[in-house]
Write a protein that holds these residues in place. Structure first.
Motif, PDB file in Angstrom:
ATOM      1  N   LYS A  87       0.866  -1.181   0.000  1.00 33.62           N
ATOM      2  CA  LYS A  87       0.000   0.000   0.000  1.00 33.62           C
ATOM      3  C   LYS A  87       0.898   1.224   0.000  1.00 33.62           C
ATOM      4  CE  LYS A  87      -3.749   2.333   2.509  1.00 33.62           C
ATOM      5  NZ  LYS A  87      -4.639   2.465   1.348  1.00 33.62           N
ATOM      6  N   SER A  88       0.644   2.119  -0.900  1.00 31.93           N
ATOM      7  CA  SER A  88       1.496   3.291  -1.052  1.00 31.93           C
ATOM      8  C   SER A  88       1.605   4.071   0.250  1.00 31.93           C
ATOM      9  CB  SER A  88       0.941   4.186  -2.156  1.00 31.93           C
ATOM     10  OG  SER A  88       1.713   5.360  -2.293  1.00 31.93           O
ATOM     11  N   GLY A  89       2.846   4.407   0.625  1.00 36.77           N
ATOM     12  CA  GLY A  89       3.087   5.233   1.793  1.00 36.77           C
ATOM     13  C   GLY A  89       3.236   4.503   3.106  1.00 36.77           C
ATOM     14  N   TYR A  90       3.054   3.180   3.098  1.00 33.80           N
ATOM     15  CA  TYR A  90       3.125   2.427   4.353  1.00 33.80           C
ATOM     16  C   TYR A  90       4.517   1.857   4.644  1.00 33.80           C
ATOM     17  CZ  TYR A  90      -1.863   2.597   5.523  1.00 33.80           C
ATOM     18  OH  TYR A  90      -3.121   3.003   5.897  1.00 33.80           O
ATOM     19  N   GLY A  91       5.379   1.823   3.670  1.00 36.60           N
ATOM     20  CA  GLY A  91       6.772   1.475   3.912  1.00 36.60           C
ATOM     21  C   GLY A  91       7.048   0.014   4.205  1.00 36.60           C
ATOM     22  N   GLY A  92       8.226  -0.243   4.784  1.00 39.71           N
ATOM     23  CA  GLY A  92       8.665  -1.616   5.035  1.00 39.71           C
ATOM     24  C   GLY A  92       9.322  -1.771   6.393  1.00 39.71           C
ATOM     25  N   ILE A  93       9.397  -3.027   6.834  1.00 39.33           N
ATOM     26  CA  ILE A  93       9.979  -3.393   8.129  1.00 39.33           C
ATOM     27  C   ILE A  93      11.042  -4.468   7.923  1.00 39.33           C
ATOM     28  CG2 ILE A  93       9.542  -4.440  10.393  1.00 39.33           C
ATOM     29  CD1 ILE A  93       8.300  -1.744  10.243  1.00 39.33           C
ATOM     30  N   LEU A  94      12.201  -4.271   8.533  1.00 39.44           N
ATOM     31  CA  LEU A  94      13.257  -5.280   8.557  1.00 39.44           C
ATOM     32  C   LEU A  94      13.327  -5.848   9.969  1.00 39.44           C
ATOM     33  CD1 LEU A  94      15.733  -6.590   7.037  1.00 39.44           C
ATOM     34  CD2 LEU A  94      17.111  -4.813   8.159  1.00 39.44           C
ATOM     35  N   ALA A  95      13.179  -7.174  10.095  1.00 34.99           N
ATOM     36  CA  ALA A  95      13.190  -7.838  11.407  1.00 34.99           C
ATOM     37  C   ALA A  95      14.436  -8.708  11.538  1.00 34.99           C
ATOM     38  CB  ALA A  95      11.942  -8.691  11.578  1.00 34.99           C
ATOM     39  N   LEU A  96      15.147  -8.547  12.638  1.00 33.81           N
ATOM     40  CA  LEU A  96      16.325  -9.349  12.968  1.00 33.81           C
ATOM     41  C   LEU A  96      16.026 -10.094  14.262  1.00 33.81           C
ATOM     42  CD1 LEU A  96      19.023  -6.570  12.399  1.00 33.81           C
ATOM     43  CD2 LEU A  96      18.362  -8.363  10.786  1.00 33.81           C
TER      44      LEU A  96
END
Length: 258
Positions: free
Chosen positions: A140-149
């Motif tokens: 969804k435009s504008g919601y971005g991303g998450i990187l999980a470690l």
């Protein structure tokens, strides 16, 4: 990537429960299972109010196909052995939203819609120790991303009991951070709580540590109990949306292996 699938935990399910529920599995890691639990967690990320929420627990694998939780979001995908202790894959799933009117502090802010996510993951696992990295991008435009470690270590296994320790952190893009922790000028003017305008930038969003105990019975049923703590980091920690920067959480449940 054998992590439980949870859905009914609301916006927090993809955050403070992500690490602990990744460990909430029967002692035999190759088994599929289905179950249910109850979690005691903040109402949303940064809330100082707690509530009990139901937690469906599901893990299913058949060949390369899986249903599980990846990067804090429920997903289905494909996983491949990459040689030695390495595995990796791709996934797609859904991320729940947040209705601002449900929370006094957030009234006047924009709602966060349910949205699809997609991404990829890589995991190293050998003996009692495992590490994983996964990235999910909102579709969804504008919601971005998450990187999980994440990292997990089996501290104890004897008879029917297993105790596992997990630690994890999440990095959020500027769009993702601003979606959950930013306050636009327009939102500030509408805010019932008088929240000031705030632009949240990319960076590490949270850190979690949790211990999970499982006990398996002869009939395939296992009890699961998790206790952990989580703290917000960076711009999430300093956001006017945030009432409490950190705290404890817990979950108990039952699962049936098949």
């Amino acid at each position: 990537m054998t992590m439980p699938f949870t859905r009914a935990c609301g916006p927090l399910a993809g955050s403070c429960l992500a690490a602990c529920l990744a460990l909430a599995a029967p002692a035999a890691p190759a088994q599929n299972f289905i179950g249910v639990g109850a979690a005691y967690v903040p109402e949303y990320e940064g809330s100082d109010e707690y509530e009990f929420k139901p937690v469906p627990l599901v893990r299913y694998e058949r060949g390369n196909f899986f249903i599980s939780r990846v990067a804090g979001a429920p997903a289905l995908g494909l996983r491949w052995q990459l040689g030695g202790p390495w595995s990796g894959g791709v996934f797609a799933g859904l991320q729940d939203g947040r209705d601002a009117d449900d929370y006094d502090r957030l009234k006047g802010l924009d709602d966060i819609d349910w949205h699809g996510v997609g991404g990829a993951f890589l995991r190293w696992s050998q003996g009692p120790l495992g590490f994983s990295v996964a990235y999910r991008q909102a579709l969804k435009s504008g919601y971005g991303g998450i990187l999980a470690l994440d990292a997990d270590y089996r501290l104890y296994q004897r008879g029917r009991s297993t105790v596992t320790l997990g630690v994890g952190t999440q990095w959020a893009s500027s769009d993702a951070m601003d979606t959950y922790f930013g306050v636009s000028q327009r939102e500030s003017q509408r805010s019932r709580a008088g929240l000031r305008p705030y632009e949240a930038s990319s960076g590490f969003k949270s850190a979690t540590v949790a211990a999970t105990w499982t006990y398996g019975f002869d009939n395939g049923i296992s009890t699961i109990a998790t206790l952990g703590a989580r703290t917000l980091l960076g711009d999430a920690r300093d956001s006017p949306v945030t009432e409490r920067r950190g705290g404890a959480f817990g979950m108990v449940g039952l699962s049936y292996a098949f």
